[in-house]
Design an enzyme around this catalytic site. Structure first.
Site, PDB file in Angstrom:
ATOM      1  CE  LYS A  15      -2.054  -1.267   3.859  1.00 14.49           C
ATOM      2  NZ  LYS A  15      -1.391  -2.568   4.113  1.00 14.49           N
ATOM      3  NE  ARG A  90      -4.807  -1.692   9.708  1.00 13.51           N
ATOM      4  CZ  ARG A  90      -3.706  -1.188   9.130  1.00 13.51           C
ATOM      5  NH1 ARG A  90      -3.695   0.033   8.654  1.00 13.51           N
ATOM      6  NH2 ARG A  90      -2.635  -1.919   9.040  1.00 13.51           N
ATOM      7  NE  ARG A 129       7.783  -2.455   6.179  1.00 11.50           N
ATOM      8  CZ  ARG A 129       6.476  -2.378   6.342  1.00 11.50           C
ATOM      9  NH1 ARG A 129       5.726  -1.819   5.406  1.00 11.50           N
ATOM     10  NH2 ARG A 129       5.897  -2.858   7.430  1.00 11.50           N
ATOM     11  NE  ARG A 162       5.992  -0.498  10.033  1.00 13.49           N
ATOM     12  CZ  ARG A 162       4.876  -0.527   9.307  1.00 13.49           C
ATOM     13  NH1 ARG A 162       4.830   0.140   8.151  1.00 13.49           N
ATOM     14  NH2 ARG A 162       3.836  -1.219   9.677  1.00 13.49           N
ATOM     15  NE  ARG A 173       2.055  -5.314  10.813  1.00 12.70           N
ATOM     16  CZ  ARG A 173       3.161  -5.101  10.101  1.00 12.70           C
ATOM     17  NH1 ARG A 173       4.331  -5.589  10.516  1.00 12.70           N
ATOM     18  NH2 ARG A 173       3.111  -4.394   9.000  1.00 12.70           N
TER      19      ARG A 173
HETATM   20  P1  AP5 Z   1       4.824  -1.683   1.803  1.00 10.83           P
HETATM   21  O1  AP5 Z   1       4.523  -0.845   0.606  1.00 10.83           O
HETATM   22  O2  AP5 Z   1       5.526  -1.052   2.955  1.00 10.83           O
HETATM   23  O3  AP5 Z   1       3.478  -2.444   2.273  1.00 10.83           O
HETATM   24  P2  AP5 Z   1       2.233  -1.900   3.076  1.00 10.83           P
HETATM   25  O4  AP5 Z   1       1.027  -2.561   2.531  1.00 10.83           O
HETATM   26  O5  AP5 Z   1       2.221  -0.410   3.124  1.00 10.83           O
HETATM   27  O6  AP5 Z   1       2.606  -2.538   4.485  1.00 10.83           O
HETATM   28  P3  AP5 Z   1       2.462  -2.001   5.948  1.00 10.83           P
HETATM   29  O7  AP5 Z   1       3.209  -2.992   6.813  1.00 10.83           O
HETATM   30  O8  AP5 Z   1       2.861  -0.562   6.088  1.00 10.83           O
HETATM   31  O9  AP5 Z   1       0.951  -2.163   6.192  1.00 10.83           O
HETATM   32  P4  AP5 Z   1       0.239  -2.300   7.495  1.00 10.83           P
HETATM   33  O10 AP5 Z   1      -1.145  -2.162   7.050  1.00 10.83           O
HETATM   34  O11 AP5 Z   1       0.540  -3.516   8.295  1.00 10.83           O
HETATM   35  O12 AP5 Z   1       0.883  -1.144   8.403  1.00 10.83           O
HETATM   36  P5  AP5 Z   1       0.449   0.335   8.739  1.00 10.83           P
HETATM   37  O13 AP5 Z   1       1.660   1.165   8.756  1.00 10.83           O
HETATM   38  O14 AP5 Z   1      -0.713   0.760   7.934  1.00 10.83           O
HETATM   39  O15 AP5 Z   1       5.671  -2.948   1.277  1.00 10.83           O
HETATM   40  C1  AP5 Z   1       6.136  -3.929   2.207  1.00 10.83           C
HETATM   41  C2  AP5 Z   1       7.475  -4.489   1.671  1.00 10.83           C
HETATM   42  O16 AP5 Z   1       7.228  -5.206   0.460  1.00 10.83           O
HETATM   43  C3  AP5 Z   1       8.521  -3.394   1.317  1.00 10.83           C
HETATM   44  O17 AP5 Z   1       9.798  -3.829   1.688  1.00 10.83           O
HETATM   45  C4  AP5 Z   1       8.388  -3.241  -0.209  1.00 10.83           C
HETATM   46  O18 AP5 Z   1       9.615  -2.841  -0.798  1.00 10.83           O
HETATM   47  C5  AP5 Z   1       7.964  -4.647  -0.633  1.00 10.83           C
HETATM   48  N1  AP5 Z   1       7.054  -4.630  -1.793  1.00 10.83           N
HETATM   49  C6  AP5 Z   1       6.052  -3.745  -2.041  1.00 10.83           C
HETATM   50  N2  AP5 Z   1       5.414  -4.048  -3.184  1.00 10.83           N
HETATM   51  C7  AP5 Z   1       6.019  -5.185  -3.657  1.00 10.83           C
HETATM   52  C8  AP5 Z   1       5.782  -6.000  -4.815  1.00 10.83           C
HETATM   53  N3  AP5 Z   1       4.801  -5.712  -5.700  1.00 10.83           N
HETATM   54  N4  AP5 Z   1       6.578  -7.094  -4.996  1.00 10.83           N
HETATM   55  C9  AP5 Z   1       7.579  -7.396  -4.084  1.00 10.83           C
HETATM   56  N5  AP5 Z   1       7.842  -6.646  -2.977  1.00 10.83           N
HETATM   57  C10 AP5 Z   1       7.059  -5.555  -2.765  1.00 10.83           C
HETATM   58  O19 AP5 Z   1      -0.088   0.134  10.239  1.00 10.83           O
HETATM   59  C11 AP5 Z   1       0.769  -0.202  11.282  1.00 10.83           C
HETATM   60  C12 AP5 Z   1      -0.032  -0.384  12.551  1.00 10.83           C
HETATM   61  O20 AP5 Z   1      -0.682   0.855  12.900  1.00 10.83           O
HETATM   62  C13 AP5 Z   1      -1.157  -1.414  12.499  1.00 10.83           C
HETATM   63  O21 AP5 Z   1      -0.700  -2.730  12.759  1.00 10.83           O
HETATM   64  C14 AP5 Z   1      -2.093  -0.892  13.593  1.00 10.83           C
HETATM   65  O22 AP5 Z   1      -1.617  -1.238  14.870  1.00 10.83           O
HETATM   66  C15 AP5 Z   1      -1.978   0.609  13.426  1.00 10.83           C
HETATM   67  N6  AP5 Z   1      -2.976   1.163  12.480  1.00 10.83           N
HETATM   68  C16 AP5 Z   1      -2.740   1.776  11.297  1.00 10.83           C
HETATM   69  N7  AP5 Z   1      -3.877   2.157  10.718  1.00 10.83           N
HETATM   70  C17 AP5 Z   1      -4.864   1.764  11.555  1.00 10.83           C
HETATM   71  C18 AP5 Z   1      -6.281   1.844  11.488  1.00 10.83           C
HETATM   72  N8  AP5 Z   1      -6.907   2.409  10.436  1.00 10.83           N
HETATM   73  N9  AP5 Z   1      -7.002   1.338  12.507  1.00 10.83           N
HETATM   74  C19 AP5 Z   1      -6.399   0.773  13.579  1.00 10.83           C
HETATM   75  N10 AP5 Z   1      -5.052   0.640  13.690  1.00 10.83           N
HETATM   76  C20 AP5 Z   1      -4.301   1.140  12.690  1.00 10.83           C
END
Ligand code: AP5
Length: 214
Positions: A15, A90, A129, A162, A173
């Site tokens: 994402k 979410r 990552r 992270r 997660r």
């Molecule tokens: P990346 O682009 O970083 O993936 P992402 O989907 O953004 O992953 P996140 O881990 O950031 O998502 P998340 O939803 O768990 O975390 P968030 O920060 O939102 O890519 C990941 C890796 O893969 C990278 O190394 C990249 O290079 C590689 N990659 C990307 N595309 C690729 C491809 N096509 N092929 C191969 N490799 C690829 O949330 C963190 C925490 O915050 C949550 O756990 C929760 O506790 C809290 N939180 C956030 N939002 C909310 C909400 N709305 N409600 C409640 N809690 C929340």
């Protein structure tokens, strides 16, 4: 017309990677609740102190906390430019709250881009990552390595792992995703707004497909 979009998918679906690639092309502001929460934790704000225990154990932060930070972030944005919501909504209650806040602002959600990646691909993506805490740029030790090991290509700062990118927390997660977040797909499908993409392809192919949808 301004595009107000949700980018949706499991942890590690890409994402953040896709948001960085498409935000200029689609002329949208990028709002990532994960980035906002990490910033709050870094700055030790009240929200950050509360969110820390949830994010570091891989659980969802309570709806009311996240809804409030999104509302505060989106309200001042000019309506002639769209918004890309990354990591929000979410839960079904967050999805309903997003509709209500956008309604109040005279805006609406035009599409939900669901990036599909199976669980078995996620662990190696997330354990490899690396992230720049200053620019929020995302790297991968083999898939997208920085030019100089451990340094951000843009600002030269030190890359970090992270705290929630360890296998135990990644599994938690994924459980939270399947139990609480996956049902949101049905919410957007019923509204005719769901656009699904295969996130297992190279990032540039995925971005091209997303940009072509709008
Ligand atoms: P990346 O682009 O970083 O993936 P992402 O989907 O953004 O992953 P996140 O881990 O950031 O998502 P998340 O939803 O768990 O975390 P968030 O920060 O939102 O890519 C990941 C890796 O893969 C990278 O190394 C990249 O290079 C590689 N990659 C990307 N595309 C690729 C491809 N096509 N092929 C191969 N490799 C690829 O949330 C963190 C925490 O915050 C949550 O756990 C929760 O506790 C809290 N939180 C956030 N939002 C909310 C909400 N709305 N409600 C409640 N809690 C929340």
């Amino acid at each position: 017309m301004a595009h107000n979009l949700v980018i949706f998918g499991p942890p590690g679906a890409g994402k953040g990677t896709q948001s960085a690639a498409i935000k200029e092309k689609l002329a949208v502001f990028h709002l990532s609740t994960g980035d906002m929460l990490r910033e709050a934790i870094k700055n030790e704000t009240e929200t950050g102190k509360l969110a820390k225990q949830y994010t570091e154990s891989g659980k969802l932060v309570p709806d009311e906390v996240v809804i409030k930070i999104v509302e505060e972030a989106v309200s001042p944005l000019p309506a002639d430019k769209g918004v890309l919501f990354d990591g929000f909504p979410r839960t079904l209650d967050q999805a309903k709250a997003l509709d209500a806040m956008m309604d109040k602002l005279g805006r609406g959600i035009n599409g939900c881009i669901s990036v599909a990646v199976p669980d078995e691909a996620i662990v190696s993506r997330l354990t490899g990552r690396r992230m720049c805490p200053a620019c929020n740029l995302i790297y991968h030790i083999t898939g997208k390595p920085p030019k100089t090991e451990g340094k951000c290509d843009v600002c030269g700062g030190d890359l970090i792992i992270r705290k929630d990118d360890n296998e135990e927390v990644i599994r938690q997660r994924l459980d939270a995703y399947h139990a609480q977040t996956a049902p949101v797909i049905g919410y957007y499908k019923d509204k005719g707004l769901l656009k699904e993409v295969d996130g297992t392809r190279p990032p540039a192919e995925v971005s091209q497909e997303i940009i072509g949808m709008f």
